[in-house]
Design a protein around this motif. Structure first.
Motif, PDB file in Angstrom:
ATOM      1  N   LEU A 174      30.025  -4.413   8.640  1.00  0.00           N
ATOM      2  CA  LEU A 174      30.972  -3.339   8.343  1.00  0.00           C
ATOM      3  C   LEU A 174      31.585  -2.856   9.650  1.00  0.00           C
ATOM      4  CD1 LEU A 174      32.185  -1.410   6.197  1.00  0.00           C
ATOM      5  CD2 LEU A 174      30.382   0.209   6.855  1.00  0.00           C
ATOM      6  N   ARG A 175      32.891  -3.064   9.800  1.00  0.00           N
ATOM      7  CA  ARG A 175      33.584  -2.667  11.007  1.00  0.00           C
ATOM      8  C   ARG A 175      34.174  -1.270  10.827  1.00  0.00           C
ATOM      9  NH1 ARG A 175      37.732  -6.497  10.271  1.00  0.00           N
ATOM     10  NH2 ARG A 175      38.862  -5.451  11.944  1.00  0.00           N
ATOM     11  N   MET A 176      33.812  -0.359  11.734  1.00  0.00           N
ATOM     12  CA  MET A 176      34.469   0.937  11.782  1.00  0.00           C
ATOM     13  C   MET A 176      35.632   0.817  12.761  1.00  0.00           C
ATOM     14  SD  MET A 176      33.418   3.265   9.784  1.00  0.00           S
ATOM     15  CE  MET A 176      32.077   3.403   8.590  1.00  0.00           C
ATOM     16  N   VAL A 177      36.833   0.812  12.225  1.00  0.00           N
ATOM     17  CA  VAL A 177      38.039   0.585  13.017  1.00  0.00           C
ATOM     18  C   VAL A 177      38.725   1.927  13.235  1.00  0.00           C
ATOM     19  CG1 VAL A 177      40.238  -0.633  13.139  1.00  0.00           C
ATOM     20  CG2 VAL A 177      38.270  -1.730  12.035  1.00  0.00           C
ATOM     21  N   THR A 178      38.805   2.341  14.498  1.00  0.00           N
ATOM     22  CA  THR A 178      39.370   3.641  14.845  1.00  0.00           C
ATOM     23  C   THR A 178      40.679   3.454  15.591  1.00  0.00           C
ATOM     24  OG1 THR A 178      37.125   4.514  15.067  1.00  0.00           O
ATOM     25  CG2 THR A 178      38.911   5.850  15.967  1.00  0.00           C
ATOM     26  N   GLU A 179      41.745   4.014  15.041  1.00  0.00           N
ATOM     27  CA  GLU A 179      43.049   3.970  15.710  1.00  0.00           C
ATOM     28  C   GLU A 179      43.193   5.211  16.584  1.00  0.00           C
ATOM     29  OE1 GLU A 179      45.913   3.639  12.572  1.00  0.00           O
ATOM     30  OE2 GLU A 179      44.770   2.062  11.563  1.00  0.00           O
ATOM     31  N   ILE A 180      43.466   4.993  17.874  1.00  0.00           N
ATOM     32  CA  ILE A 180      43.489   6.081  18.847  1.00  0.00           C
ATOM     33  C   ILE A 180      44.841   6.107  19.555  1.00  0.00           C
ATOM     34  CG2 ILE A 180      42.423   7.000  20.943  1.00  0.00           C
ATOM     35  CD1 ILE A 180      39.852   5.567  20.067  1.00  0.00           C
ATOM     36  N   VAL A 181      45.362   7.294  19.759  1.00  0.00           N
ATOM     37  CA  VAL A 181      46.625   7.492  20.465  1.00  0.00           C
ATOM     38  C   VAL A 181      46.358   8.292  21.734  1.00  0.00           C
ATOM     39  CG1 VAL A 181      48.922   8.528  20.376  1.00  0.00           C
ATOM     40  CG2 VAL A 181      47.969   7.432  18.334  1.00  0.00           C
ATOM     41  N   ASN A 182      46.848   7.787  22.844  1.00  0.00           N
ATOM     42  CA  ASN A 182      46.789   8.524  24.106  1.00  0.00           C
ATOM     43  C   ASN A 182      48.165   9.117  24.375  1.00  0.00           C
ATOM     44  OD1 ASN A 182      46.395   9.558  26.637  1.00  0.00           O
ATOM     45  ND2 ASN A 182      46.121   7.574  27.671  1.00  0.00           N
ATOM     46  N   GLY A 183      48.304  10.402  24.140  1.00  0.00           N
ATOM     47  CA  GLY A 183      49.573  11.078  24.360  1.00  0.00           C
ATOM     48  C   GLY A 183      49.685  11.715  25.722  1.00  0.00           C
ATOM     49  N   THR A 184      48.767  11.395  26.632  1.00  0.00           N
ATOM     50  CA  THR A 184      48.809  11.954  27.976  1.00  0.00           C
ATOM     51  C   THR A 184      49.495  10.987  28.931  1.00  0.00           C
ATOM     52  OG1 THR A 184      46.739  11.011  28.835  1.00  0.00           O
ATOM     53  CG2 THR A 184      46.560  12.962  27.429  1.00  0.00           C
ATOM     54  N   ASP A 185      49.760  11.449  30.131  1.00  0.00           N
ATOM     55  CA  ASP A 185      50.386  10.604  31.151  1.00  0.00           C
ATOM     56  C   ASP A 185      49.360  10.040  32.123  1.00  0.00           C
ATOM     57  OD1 ASP A 185      49.696  12.877  32.460  1.00  0.00           O
ATOM     58  OD2 ASP A 185      51.717  13.404  33.124  1.00  0.00           O
ATOM     59  N   ALA A 186      48.096   9.970  31.672  1.00  0.00           N
ATOM     60  CA  ALA A 186      47.025   9.452  32.525  1.00  0.00           C
ATOM     61  C   ALA A 186      46.217   8.400  31.775  1.00  0.00           C
ATOM     62  CB  ALA A 186      46.110  10.591  32.976  1.00  0.00           C
ATOM     63  N   VAL A 187      45.622   7.465  32.520  1.00  0.00           N
ATOM     64  CA  VAL A 187      44.684   6.515  31.934  1.00  0.00           C
ATOM     65  C   VAL A 187      43.454   7.280  31.445  1.00  0.00           C
ATOM     66  CG1 VAL A 187      43.211   4.518  32.379  1.00  0.00           C
ATOM     67  CG2 VAL A 187      45.486   4.646  33.417  1.00  0.00           C
ATOM     68  N   GLN A 188      42.990   6.931  30.233  1.00  0.00           N
ATOM     69  CA  GLN A 188      41.857   7.639  29.651  1.00  0.00           C
ATOM     70  C   GLN A 188      40.707   6.676  29.380  1.00  0.00           C
ATOM     71  OE1 GLN A 188      41.635  10.876  29.245  1.00  0.00           O
ATOM     72  NE2 GLN A 188      43.770  11.421  29.687  1.00  0.00           N
ATOM     73  N   THR A 189      39.516   7.055  29.819  1.00  0.00           N
ATOM     74  CA  THR A 189      38.295   6.350  29.430  1.00  0.00           C
ATOM     75  C   THR A 189      37.722   7.083  28.226  1.00  0.00           C
ATOM     76  OG1 THR A 189      37.852   5.648  31.696  1.00  0.00           O
ATOM     77  CG2 THR A 189      36.012   5.588  30.146  1.00  0.00           C
ATOM     78  N   ILE A 190      37.646   6.387  27.110  1.00  0.00           N
ATOM     79  CA  ILE A 190      37.381   7.034  25.828  1.00  0.00           C
ATOM     80  C   ILE A 190      36.055   6.534  25.249  1.00  0.00           C
ATOM     81  CG2 ILE A 190      38.214   7.287  23.454  1.00  0.00           C
ATOM     82  CD1 ILE A 190      41.056   6.799  24.615  1.00  0.00           C
ATOM     83  N   SER A 191      35.238   7.467  24.825  1.00  0.00           N
ATOM     84  CA  SER A 191      33.998   7.150  24.126  1.00  0.00           C
ATOM     85  C   SER A 191      34.166   7.472  22.643  1.00  0.00           C
ATOM     86  CB  SER A 191      32.839   7.972  24.700  1.00  0.00           C
ATOM     87  OG  SER A 191      31.675   7.800  23.918  1.00  0.00           O
ATOM     88  N   VAL A 192      33.806   6.513  21.809  1.00  0.00           N
ATOM     89  CA  VAL A 192      33.917   6.685  20.354  1.00  0.00           C
ATOM     90  C   VAL A 192      32.531   6.516  19.743  1.00  0.00           C
ATOM     91  CG1 VAL A 192      35.006   5.895  18.226  1.00  0.00           C
ATOM     92  CG2 VAL A 192      36.254   5.754  20.393  1.00  0.00           C
ATOM     93  N   LYS A 193      32.063   7.518  19.028  1.00  0.00           N
ATOM     94  CA  LYS A 193      30.743   7.458  18.397  1.00  0.00           C
ATOM     95  C   LYS A 193      30.876   7.704  16.897  1.00  0.00           C
ATOM     96  CE  LYS A 193      26.048   9.357  18.469  1.00  0.00           C
ATOM     97  NZ  LYS A 193      25.103  10.306  19.135  1.00  0.00           N
ATOM     98  N   HIS A 194      30.235   6.827  16.114  1.00  0.00           N
ATOM     99  CA  HIS A 194      30.225   6.952  14.651  1.00  0.00           C
ATOM    100  C   HIS A 194      28.803   7.275  14.191  1.00  0.00           C
ATOM    101  CE1 HIS A 194      34.215   5.047  14.437  1.00  0.00           C
ATOM    102  NE2 HIS A 194      33.759   4.162  15.306  1.00  0.00           N
ATOM    103  N   THR A 195      28.702   8.197  13.230  1.00  0.00           N
ATOM    104  CA  THR A 195      27.418   8.523  12.617  1.00  0.00           C
ATOM    105  C   THR A 195      27.573   8.502  11.110  1.00  0.00           C
ATOM    106  OG1 THR A 195      26.835   9.956  14.481  1.00  0.00           O
ATOM    107  CG2 THR A 195      25.562  10.208  12.443  1.00  0.00           C
ATOM    108  N   CYS A 196      26.813   7.628  10.454  1.00  0.00           N
ATOM    109  CA  CYS A 196      26.823   7.559   8.985  1.00  0.00           C
ATOM    110  C   CYS A 196      25.719   8.464   8.461  1.00  0.00           C
ATOM    111  CB  CYS A 196      26.617   6.126   8.514  1.00  0.00           C
ATOM    112  SG  CYS A 196      27.984   5.031   8.925  1.00  0.00           S
ATOM    113  N   THR A 197      26.106   9.502   7.776  1.00  0.00           N
ATOM    114  CA  THR A 197      25.177  10.571   7.404  1.00  0.00           C
ATOM    115  C   THR A 197      24.055  10.077   6.505  1.00  0.00           C
ATOM    116  OG1 THR A 197      27.038  12.113   7.516  1.00  0.00           O
ATOM    117  CG2 THR A 197      25.045  12.865   6.374  1.00  0.00           C
ATOM    118  N   GLU A 198      24.380   9.264   5.487  1.00  0.00           N
ATOM    119  CA  GLU A 198      23.414   8.940   4.443  1.00  0.00           C
ATOM    120  C   GLU A 198      22.300   8.004   4.919  1.00  0.00           C
ATOM    121  OE1 GLU A 198      26.907  10.654   2.709  1.00  0.00           O
ATOM    122  OE2 GLU A 198      26.661   8.968   4.095  1.00  0.00           O
ATOM    123  N   ASN A 199      22.618   7.070   5.815  1.00  0.00           N
ATOM    124  CA  ASN A 199      21.578   6.147   6.265  1.00  0.00           C
ATOM    125  C   ASN A 199      21.193   6.330   7.734  1.00  0.00           C
ATOM    126  OD1 ASN A 199      23.808   5.029   7.565  1.00  0.00           O
ATOM    127  ND2 ASN A 199      23.988   3.307   6.145  1.00  0.00           N
ATOM    128  N   GLY A 200      21.816   7.288   8.412  1.00  0.00           N
ATOM    129  CA  GLY A 200      21.442   7.604   9.772  1.00  0.00           C
ATOM    130  C   GLY A 200      21.903   6.623  10.833  1.00  0.00           C
TER     131      GLY A 200
END
Length: 582
Positions: A174-200
């Motif tokens: 199961l792929r969690m696919v996250t679309e992200i937009v950087n609206g700033t004028d700087a390079v961003q190092t981004i951390s993305v964390k997913h938590t599925c509530t029902e199975n932890g």
């Protein structure tokens, strides 16, 4: 349903005024100094007619305005989102033009940070429901009310933010696919964390995103950690996605379910098990709110369908509110989701063939936009089995055949996990030569077929006999032989069949006749096709033209198995007993 951190619900009491000569802009209706003493109150969401009874059949402009308070300014971006406005919306905030949107039944939003201020703010919306060639819908088979028909809300995000999250089932997991937009004028190092509530389960990913750009982050979960969504056990999960960068955080929550949809040898399978679709068509029509959102009414309708042993509902002929899909997810009802490309190039009342044909390229462009918006909004709903790109287009017109095929191919580019279809009317597909060219690109053949209704109207039969059963059976044997020859292995679903219980242009019989016709058609189709949907679950409003006349000889379509106020007709018990036996 996708959920953000909403700052403010902007529904409730608004002020409104009709603008019959479209002069409100010149009169300054968007200005704070405008005298609103003669404006009236409307409870949003609502239709024109819900705001004022004299708007019945009205095509034109209505202004809506409301003040809202901001206790503090957001740190970065503030978004104003409309879940649906029919059909054009021009928006002002604090007397400044924010933008406009042309479309219907689907959400749109504006980034409004530079227009708002701490304290009181004035939101003004000019709505126009007049259709022009090239717009969707090109024609109505229902009451196409204008208005702010669904919710209005505000939410905030950082300048680098989550645009969408999709739960995508694949062979590897199961792929969690996250679309992200950087609206700033700087390079961003981004951390993305997913938590599925029902199975932890948790999963993380780190990406680098260039200034003023977009990207996709993916995290893979094992499939065996998720139970399958089934009709009798509709298991749902929630996933909380947190994106952090440069000391800011964005949150996004989705609800989703995991299931497999497949077809082979003329049959449809859910999670590897053959399923025969039985159910109803349903309009988003409420005796209390008309076309505007009425979730209490929707929930009651879907619960009744389940009690009658239905497993399928076609949400005709436009995307219904996303909350309706939430209900179908929870109940275990499969859905056909459809864009409002209804009857293009079909010559009904208020139809201009020359102008419609000229506008076909624009209609195609708008249809693609609607498909993209519908799939983006509804992708995570496990109840959605079909994406439908049109209803009853004039398939004698070559451009319409080409448009249907191109739109179906476009759907498959966006989502190949569901069936991509169009719905064909009997006057086109019933001819063997036409049938052989109309469904080359469809995953499932979807046809509207009022077989017994048309037969008994021709013969004048009031009491059905064994001859009517034989006629319906012979009809399907002949037509399906053509489909099986031209499209071997492709399933067939009858997306409409029915009979009116009151006098209209199609005939005049009674509730007993309606019950007999529906049972006759179901018996004839039951072991021959992959499924069917009765037209219609309830009586609903039909369109009113600008001169006050109705399109089909009646204000109310009497094809429902329930009346518009949800009183059962005689056929309800017969249908429930028939499905229970199966």
């Amino acid at each position: 349903m996708n959920r953000r951190n909403h700052l403010l619900d902007v529904n409730g009491t608004w002020k409104f005024i009709l603008d019959r000569d479209n002069s409100g802009g010149e009169k300054g209706y968007m200005l704070s100094s405008c005298d609103t003493a003669c404006w009236r109150s409307a409870e949003i969401p609502c239709t024109y007619e819900g705001a004022a009874q004299e708007c019945t059949g009205y095509r034109g402009t209505v202004w809506f305005r409301k003040s809202f308070m901001l206790e503090e300014m957001p740190e970065a971006l503030l978004w104003l989102e409309f879940a649906a406005v029919n059909y054009r919306a021009d928006v002002w905030i604090n007397e400044q033009s924010v933008g406009f949107h042309i479309g219907d039944y689907l959400p749109f939003r504006f980034e409004i940070s530079k227009y708002v201020r701490p304290g009181e703010n004035l939101l003004c919306v000019r709505v126009n429901n007049r259709m022009i060639p090239g717009m969707l819908p090109p024609s109505h088979f229902w009451r196409g009310h204008g208005g702010i028909i669904r919710s209005v809300s505000l939410y905030s995000t950082p300048a680098c933010y989550i645009c969408n999250v999709k739960a995508v089932k694949s062979d590897t997991g199961l792929r969690m696919v996250t679309e992200i937009v950087n609206g700033t004028d700087a390079v961003q190092t981004i951390s993305v964390k997913h938590t599925c509530t029902e199975n932890g389960l948790t999963g993380e990913n780190t990406i680098v995103l260039q200034p003023m750009s977009e990207t996709v982050s993916e995290v893979l979960f094992p499939l065996d950690a998720f139970a399958l969504w089934e009709l009798d056990n509709p298991v749902l999960y929630t996933c909380q996605t947190v994106m952090t960068t440069s000391g800011t955080e964005d949150n996004y929550m989705i609800s989703f379910g995991i299931r497999d949809i497949d077809s082979r040898d003329g049959k449809i399978y859910l999670n590897g098990k053959e399923i025969h679709l039985r159910g109803f068509n349903r309009h988003e029509d409420s005796p209390r709110t008309m076309l505007a959102t009425d979730l209490e009414n929707a929930r009651r309708d879907f619960e009744i369908m389940k009690k009658m042993k239905a497993n399928f509902v076609r949400l005709c002929h436009y995307p219904h509110s996303e909350e309706e899909l939430d209900i179908c997810d929870r109940l275990g009802l499969l859905v056909l989701d459809e864009i409002p490309l209804c009857a293009p190039m079909v010559g009904i009342k208020e139809y201009d063939e020359k102008e419609t044909k000229r506008a076909l390229p624009q209609m195609y462009t708008n249809a693609k936009k609607a498909i993209h918006a519908m799939i983006e909004r509804d992708y995570n709903h496990p109840c959605v089995m079909f994406w439908s790109v049109s209803n009853e287009s004039n398939e004698d017109v070559q451009q319409m055949q080409q448009m249907n095929n191109a739109l179906i191919q476009y759907v498959k580019e966006l989502d190949d996990s569901r069936f991509a279809v169009h719905v064909s009317q009997g006057c086109w597909w019933a001819d063997p030569e036409r049938a052989g060219i109309l469904f080359s690109h469809d995953d499932v053949i979807c046809v509207n077929a009022y077989v017994t209704m048309e037969h008994t109207n021709q013969t004048g039969t009031l009491n059905l006999t064994a001859e009517d059963d034989q006629y319906a059976s012979d009809f399907w044997a002949a037509k399906l032989a053509v489909f099986h020859e031209k499209y071997p292995g492709k399933p067939v679903v009858v997306t409409e069949f029915g009979y009116p219980s009151e006098k209209i242009a199609d005939g005049f019989w009674d509730e007993d006749k309606q019950s007999d016709v529906l049972l006759c058609d179901m018996r004839a189709m039951e072991d021959k096709i992959a499924g069917y949907a009765i037209w219609h679950f309830t009586d609903h409003e039909w369109e009113v033209s600008e001169d006050g006349s109705v399109f089909f000889g009646s204000n109310i379509s009497p094809y429902g198995v329930f009346t518009r106020d949800r009183q059962p007709k005689k056929c309800v018990q017969a249908i429930a007993e028939y499905w229970a036996e199966l």
